[in-house]
Write a protein that holds these residues in place. Structure first.
Motif, PDB file in Angstrom:
ATOM      1  N   ARG A   1      -5.582 -39.375 -11.371  1.00 36.84           N
ATOM      2  CA  ARG A   1      -6.582 -39.540  -9.936  1.00 36.84           C
ATOM      3  C   ARG A   1      -7.201 -40.930  -9.564  1.00 36.84           C
ATOM      4  N   LEU A   2      -7.796 -41.476 -10.341  1.00 37.26           N
ATOM      5  CA  LEU A   2      -8.239 -43.093 -10.176  1.00 37.26           C
ATOM      6  C   LEU A   2      -6.893 -43.847  -9.654  1.00 37.26           C
ATOM      7  N   LYS A   3      -5.780 -43.770 -10.377  1.00 42.23           N
ATOM      8  CA  LYS A   3      -4.732 -44.469 -10.127  1.00 42.23           C
ATOM      9  C   LYS A   3      -4.031 -44.523  -8.725  1.00 42.23           C
ATOM     10  N   ILE A   4      -4.253 -43.138  -8.293  1.00 43.64           N
ATOM     11  CA  ILE A   4      -3.780 -42.915  -6.975  1.00 43.64           C
ATOM     12  C   ILE A   4      -4.981 -42.649  -5.794  1.00 43.64           C
ATOM     13  N   ASP A   5      -6.175 -43.249  -6.234  1.00 43.95           N
ATOM     14  CA  ASP A   5      -7.257 -43.410  -5.332  1.00 43.95           C
ATOM     15  C   ASP A   5      -7.773 -41.731  -4.871  1.00 43.95           C
ATOM     16  N   MET A   6      -7.472 -40.811  -5.563  1.00 43.58           N
ATOM     17  CA  MET A   6      -7.661 -39.483  -5.550  1.00 43.58           C
ATOM     18  C   MET A   6      -9.263 -39.330  -5.599  1.00 43.58           C
ATOM     19  N   LYS A   7      -9.817 -38.587  -4.968  1.00 41.61           N
ATOM     20  CA  LYS A   7     -11.284 -38.253  -5.595  1.00 41.61           C
ATOM     21  C   LYS A   7     -11.487 -37.443  -6.588  1.00 41.61           C
ATOM     22  N   LEU A   8     -12.514 -37.810  -7.479  1.00 43.10           N
ATOM     23  CA  LEU A   8     -12.314 -37.024  -8.765  1.00 43.10           C
ATOM     24  C   LEU A   8     -13.054 -35.712  -8.592  1.00 43.10           C
ATOM     25  N   GLN A   9     -13.964 -35.580  -7.632  1.00 44.83           N
ATOM     26  CA  GLN A   9     -14.401 -34.328  -7.213  1.00 44.83           C
ATOM     27  C   GLN A   9     -14.915 -33.135  -8.492  1.00 44.83           C
ATOM     28  N   LEU A  10     -15.762 -33.990  -9.097  1.00 42.27           N
ATOM     29  CA  LEU A  10     -16.277 -33.230 -10.436  1.00 42.27           C
ATOM     30  C   LEU A  10     -17.587 -32.814 -10.024  1.00 42.27           C
ATOM     31  N   ASP A  11     -17.978 -31.663 -10.308  1.00 39.30           N
ATOM     32  CA  ASP A  11     -19.047 -30.816 -10.401  1.00 39.30           C
ATOM     33  C   ASP A  11     -20.172 -31.272 -11.236  1.00 39.30           C
ATOM     34  N   SER A  12     -19.716 -32.233 -12.485  1.00 42.76           N
ATOM     35  CA  SER A  12     -20.913 -32.450 -13.120  1.00 42.76           C
ATOM     36  C   SER A  12     -21.508 -33.830 -12.994  1.00 42.76           C
ATOM     37  N   THR A  13     -20.569 -34.548 -11.803  1.00 40.82           N
ATOM     38  CA  THR A  13     -21.403 -35.803 -11.522  1.00 40.82           C
ATOM     39  C   THR A  13     -22.398 -35.270 -10.504  1.00 40.82           C
ATOM     40  N   VAL A  14     -22.042 -34.300  -9.503  1.00 35.73           N
ATOM     41  CA  VAL A  14     -23.011 -33.917  -8.435  1.00 35.73           C
ATOM     42  C   VAL A  14     -24.014 -33.125  -9.191  1.00 35.73           C
ATOM     43  N   SER A  15     -23.831 -32.483 -10.014  1.00 36.33           N
ATOM     44  CA  SER A  15     -25.208 -31.796 -10.868  1.00 36.33           C
ATOM     45  C   SER A  15     -26.161 -32.878 -11.424  1.00 36.33           C
ATOM     46  N   TYR A  16     -25.454 -34.072 -11.806  1.00 36.76           N
ATOM     47  CA  TYR A  16     -26.376 -35.207 -12.232  1.00 36.76           C
ATOM     48  C   TYR A  16     -27.004 -35.669 -11.262  1.00 36.76           C
ATOM     49  N   ALA A  17     -26.545 -35.822 -10.023  1.00 39.02           N
ATOM     50  CA  ALA A  17     -27.071 -36.301  -8.860  1.00 39.02           C
ATOM     51  C   ALA A  17     -28.317 -35.246  -8.494  1.00 39.02           C
ATOM     52  N   THR A  18     -27.972 -34.187  -8.372  1.00 40.46           N
ATOM     53  CA  THR A  18     -29.281 -33.233  -7.973  1.00 40.46           C
ATOM     54  C   THR A  18     -30.122 -32.696  -9.286  1.00 40.46           C
ATOM     55  N   GLY A  19     -29.848 -33.072 -10.361  1.00 42.64           N
ATOM     56  CA  GLY A  19     -30.711 -32.804 -11.449  1.00 42.64           C
ATOM     57  C   GLY A  19     -30.548 -31.333 -12.082  1.00 42.64           C
ATOM     58  N   LYS A  20     -29.433 -30.958 -11.857  1.00 43.02           N
ATOM     59  CA  LYS A  20     -29.150 -29.516 -12.293  1.00 43.02           C
ATOM     60  C   LYS A  20     -28.064 -29.594 -13.305  1.00 43.02           C
ATOM     61  N   PHE A  21     -28.003 -28.330 -14.148  1.00 41.51           N
ATOM     62  CA  PHE A  21     -27.090 -28.392 -15.076  1.00 41.51           C
ATOM     63  C   PHE A  21     -26.138 -27.042 -15.089  1.00 41.51           C
ATOM     64  N   ASN A  22     -25.894 -26.535 -13.898  1.00 40.75           N
ATOM     65  CA  ASN A  22     -24.961 -25.349 -13.672  1.00 40.75           C
ATOM     66  C   ASN A  22     -23.447 -25.812 -13.902  1.00 40.75           C
ATOM     67  N   VAL A  23     -22.864 -25.183 -13.977  1.00 40.63           N
ATOM     68  CA  VAL A  23     -21.291 -25.266 -14.167  1.00 40.63           C
ATOM     69  C   VAL A  23     -20.511 -25.357 -12.886  1.00 40.63           C
ATOM     70  N   THR A  24     -21.125 -24.836 -11.801  1.00 38.91           N
ATOM     71  CA  THR A  24     -20.868 -24.850 -10.469  1.00 38.91           C
ATOM     72  C   THR A  24     -21.942 -25.503  -9.597  1.00 38.91           C
ATOM     73  N   THR A  25     -21.252 -25.972  -8.658  1.00 38.92           N
ATOM     74  CA  THR A  25     -21.995 -26.829  -7.660  1.00 38.92           C
ATOM     75  C   THR A  25     -22.103 -25.912  -6.120  1.00 38.92           C
ATOM     76  N   THR A  26     -23.120 -26.186  -5.364  1.00 35.64           N
ATOM     77  CA  THR A  26     -22.835 -25.520  -3.860  1.00 35.64           C
ATOM     78  C   THR A  26     -22.549 -26.239  -3.094  1.00 35.64           C
ATOM     79  N   SER A  27     -22.279 -25.865  -1.730  1.00 43.00           N
ATOM     80  CA  SER A  27     -21.833 -26.496  -0.796  1.00 43.00           C
ATOM     81  C   SER A  27     -22.712 -27.606  -0.521  1.00 43.00           C
ATOM     82  N   ALA A  28     -23.926 -27.303  -0.287  1.00 43.59           N
ATOM     83  CA  ALA A  28     -25.087 -28.212  -0.227  1.00 43.59           C
ATOM     84  C   ALA A  28     -25.314 -29.071  -1.145  1.00 43.59           C
ATOM     85  N   ASP A  29     -24.987 -28.841  -2.217  1.00 40.96           N
ATOM     86  CA  ASP A  29     -24.956 -29.853  -3.481  1.00 40.96           C
ATOM     87  C   ASP A  29     -24.094 -30.933  -3.164  1.00 40.96           C
TER      88      ASP A  29
END
Length: 351
Positions: free
Chosen positions: A245-273
């Motif tokens: 993905r990085l090689k073709i400039d495609m966004k990684l779109q990872l819930d784990s990085t969003v969860s880190y940003a929001t301080g959560k630990f769920n395996v999924t994220t919401t649209s608001a997250d």
């Protein structure tokens, strides 16, 4: 004439009596002076019993047998230094006594003290395990609890610049607190504990041959691999998806990085997250997140360094309970795996 003779005899008797009294006094005085010395020379130099109570004794690093013997006397463990030295001369285990803190007893025999010191299991240590993928915030709380340190002191040490963080860390501990099980002496400080953990990581980076110029990127990738791979056997493939993905400039779109940003630990994220404006939001921003999102172990670092060959662009952990993960080369294939994951979510609400 007779009177003079009687008088001389009385004087002689008196002189003799006085002399005897003086002599007796001298002997008694000598006895008083010498009796403590005699008692000292004849008293036992070792305690006979196993001792009682408890006392913590610290054997210094590099201490000789004589030094250890003196430490024992000073702490009331053995009666004399020679009690321990004699025991040590007759027992080869004495050479293997490790530095550290031990719980001994008061008034022990030299041989009894040696028995306890020669057994490494009798060393007083505090142990803490940092599992792979744990975030720094949680790790500091665990360290504080297990090592009986103040969390505030650990937080201060983490940002002090005194714990040996590599330049790639940018002054932040996240990602560089190496997961492992650590044992420390009871008097360990916050700075000492974190320094050892960071040093363990530095040695591992060197063993894996990670160049300083690539260290930050590798640790960030490894932290994502650690968080995203449901099982160690999938780490190489997850790493390959990131690289592709990085090689073709495609966004990684990872819930784990969003969860880190929001301080959560769920395996999924919401649209608001996923609308959170953060350098860790890989749905919003292309490229790697702003820093590591966890503390990766050696396997994740190896996977980040050497991804499994393949052309996958997607992956889904379809069963978080077992870690089963499926990889896809295109969106259509990926969608079928997403449905499998959604079925798992329905069967396991709250995740």
């Amino acid at each position: 004439m007779r009177k003079r003779k009687k008088s001389r005899r009385r004087r002689t008797a008196t002189v003799l009596l006085v002399s005897l009294i003086i002599a007796a006094g001298g002997v008694y005085g000598a006895y008083l002076a010498l009796s403590p010395v005699v008692a000292k020379l004849t008293e036992p130099k070792d305690y006979a019993g196993p001792g009682s109570g408890a006392v913590k004794v610290t054997v210094p690093d590099g201490a000789s047998g004589r030094t250890i013997a003196q430490v024992l006397v000073e702490n009331g463990v053995t009666k004399t230094a020679s009690a321990f030295i004699d025991a040590a001369n007759e027992d080869s285990r004495a050479a293997g006594i490790q530095p550290g803190t031990y719980t001994l007893k008061k008034q022990m025999s030299g041989a009894g003290a040696l028995d306890l010191l020669a057994d490494p299991d009798n060393r007083i240590t505090r142990q803490v395990t940092i599992p792979e993928g744990m975030r720094v915030a949680d790790a500091l709380t665990r360290i504080a609890d297990k090592l009986e340190l103040k969390r505030a002191d650990l937080a201060k040490a983490a940002t002090s610049g005194d714990i040996g963080l590599p330049k790639a860390a940018n002054g932040k501990l996240e990602g560089f607190l190496f997961p492992s099980t650590y044992s420390f002496e009871p008097d360990v400080t916050a700075t000492q504990a974190l320094s050892e953990m960071v040093e363990h990581g530095t040695k591992t980076y060197d063993e894996l041959g990670i160049p300083a110029s690539k260290l930050r990127e590798t640790v960030i990738k490894a932290s994502i691999v650690e968080a995203e791979a449901g099982n160690e056997k999938y780490m190489g493939k997850v790493s390959r998806v990131l690289s592709n993905r990085l090689k073709i400039d495609m966004k990684l779109q990872l819930d784990s990085t969003v969860s880190y940003a929001t301080g959560k630990f769920n395996v999924t994220t919401t649209s608001a997250d996923r609308q959170t404006d953060s350098p860790y939001n890989t749905y919003m921003y292309a490229g790697l997140p702003g820093g590591p999102i966890s503390n990766p172990g050696k396997a994740a670092l190896e996977a980040a360094l050497k991804p499994t060959p393949g052309d996958w662009l997607f992956f889904v952990t379809v069963n978080p309970d077992t870690g089963e993960t499926k990889f896809a080369k295109n969106a259509a294939e990926h969608e079928t795996y997403v449905k499998e994951f959604q079925a798992w979510l329905q069967a396991n609400p709250g995740n």
